[in-house]
Motif scaffolding. Structure first.
Motif, PDB file in Angstrom:
ATOM      1  N   ALA A 243      -9.773   3.947  -0.769  1.00  0.00           N
ATOM      2  CA  ALA A 243      -8.416   4.357  -0.808  1.00  0.00           C
ATOM      3  C   ALA A 243      -7.944   4.994   0.451  1.00  0.00           C
ATOM      4  O   ALA A 243      -6.974   4.860   0.955  1.00  0.00           O
ATOM      5  N   SER A 244      -8.442   6.005   0.672  1.00  0.00           N
ATOM      6  CA  SER A 244      -8.285   7.171   1.734  1.00  0.00           C
ATOM      7  C   SER A 244      -8.519   6.705   3.143  1.00  0.00           C
ATOM      8  O   SER A 244      -7.811   6.923   3.916  1.00  0.00           O
TER       9      SER A 244
ATOM     10  N   THR B 203       1.694   1.458  -3.887  1.00  0.00           N
ATOM     11  CA  THR B 203       0.417   1.728  -4.800  1.00  0.00           C
ATOM     12  C   THR B 203      -0.911   1.524  -4.031  1.00  0.00           C
ATOM     13  O   THR B 203      -0.935   1.059  -3.020  1.00  0.00           O
ATOM     14  N   ASP B 204      -2.007   2.252  -4.604  1.00  0.00           N
ATOM     15  CA  ASP B 204      -3.333   1.986  -3.798  1.00  0.00           C
ATOM     16  C   ASP B 204      -4.229   1.147  -4.911  1.00  0.00           C
ATOM     17  O   ASP B 204      -5.447   1.170  -4.591  1.00  0.00           O
TER      18      ASP B 204
ATOM     19  N   ARG C  75      -8.206   2.826   3.921  1.00  0.00           N
ATOM     20  CA  ARG C  75      -7.461   1.727   3.933  1.00  0.00           C
ATOM     21  C   ARG C  75      -6.587   1.376   4.814  1.00  0.00           C
ATOM     22  O   ARG C  75      -6.328   0.962   5.544  1.00  0.00           O
TER      23      ARG C  75
ATOM     24  N   ALA D  84       0.849  -1.213   0.074  1.00  0.00           N
ATOM     25  CA  ALA D  84       0.005  -0.043  -0.035  1.00  0.00           C
ATOM     26  C   ALA D  84       0.880   1.024   0.116  1.00  0.00           C
ATOM     27  O   ALA D  84       0.443   2.284  -0.423  1.00  0.00           O
TER      28      ALA D  84
ATOM     29  N   ARG E  85      -6.290  -1.562  -6.033  1.00  0.00           N
ATOM     30  CA  ARG E  85      -7.066  -2.691  -4.999  1.00  0.00           C
ATOM     31  C   ARG E  85      -6.741  -4.129  -5.673  1.00  0.00           C
ATOM     32  O   ARG E  85      -6.649  -5.015  -4.878  1.00  0.00           O
TER      33      ARG E  85
END
Length: 236
Positions: free
Chosen positions: A176-177, A46-47, A179, A43, A49
């Motif tokens: 994403a914000s 990269t974001d 996670r 993470a 999924r």
């Protein structure tokens, strides 16, 4: 069965159950820490999924299979040792029964029985089942319940998988914000619980065990996230 041998058999069974529970807790703890470190590290780079899910699943499968294989080999070796000890004891009972009777008497006397009572108990146990008596009193082995490598392998596989699912789901389900914070909080809470459980099972103080577990997990995630961020920034 005498009181001494009854207490030993009961204590041995209880100790065996506690060892299995402790192993399950530690296996789940390993699943949490190793998978959390992996997905948090990815993470940092990269974001995406899909990438996080792939990395998390790969870590889960690799870790659970490694744990299962390791436990299978370890417990298989222990079972082989138990069988060898039983075979040797059986041979000694056949070749030198009087010496073995005297040895059983000594062992029972060491457990608090008077010499006369220990001798009588040893004779009765020998007449009933000499091998089982020596296995339990002398070797601490129950001939009817030898360690099972397949049970150990499956238990380790399941424990690691259960632990690994938490960080995996925590990193892929939120937006994403959210996670990273959701994963960190979930993992630290889980580590606090496994630290508490391991302390209770080991009759140790809970606070040091929980702190060690939480700080170790936090450090692992911080290091892997930093490494992932550096690699991501370098375009690796």
């Amino acid at each position: 069965m005498t009181e001494a041998t009854h207490e030993e058999a009961h204590g041995g069974a209880l100790g065996s159950r506690l060892n299995w529970l402790r192993a399950a807790v530690l296996g789940a703890n390993d699943g949490v820490v190793s998978t959390a470190g992996l997905v948090v590290g990815v993470a940092g780079a990269t974001d995406d999924r899909g990438t996080l899910l792939t990395a998390g699943l790969a870590g889960l499968l690799a870790g659970s299979m490694s744990m299962a294989a390791g436990e299978y080999v370890s417990v298989s070796t222990q079972r082989d040792s138990e069988k060898a000890a039983l075979a040797q004891e059986k041979r000694e009972l056949r070749e030198q029964p009087e010496a073995e009777l005297a040895e059983l008497t000594d062992l029972l006397a060491e457990r608090g029985l008077s010499r006369a009572v220990a001798r009588e108990a040893a004779q009765q146990l020998t007449e009933r089942d000499a091998l089982r008596a020596h296995a339990r009193v002398e070797l601490g082995i129950d001939p009817d319940e030898l360690t099972n490598p397949w049970h150990a392998a499956w238990a380790s596989f399941l424990a690691f998988t259960v632990g690994a699912l938490l960080p995996l789901l925590a990193i892929v389900l939120p937006s994403a914000s959210w996670r990273l914070p959701v994963t960190v909080v979930s993992v630290l809470a889980a580590l606090a619980l496994t630290g508490l459980a391991s302390a209770r099972l080991g009759a140790a103080k809970a606070r040091p065990a929980v702190l060690r577990n939480v700080l170790g997990g936090a450090l692992a995630m911080a290091v892997t996230h930093a490494a992932g961020a550096l690699l991501g920034a370098a375009g690796v």
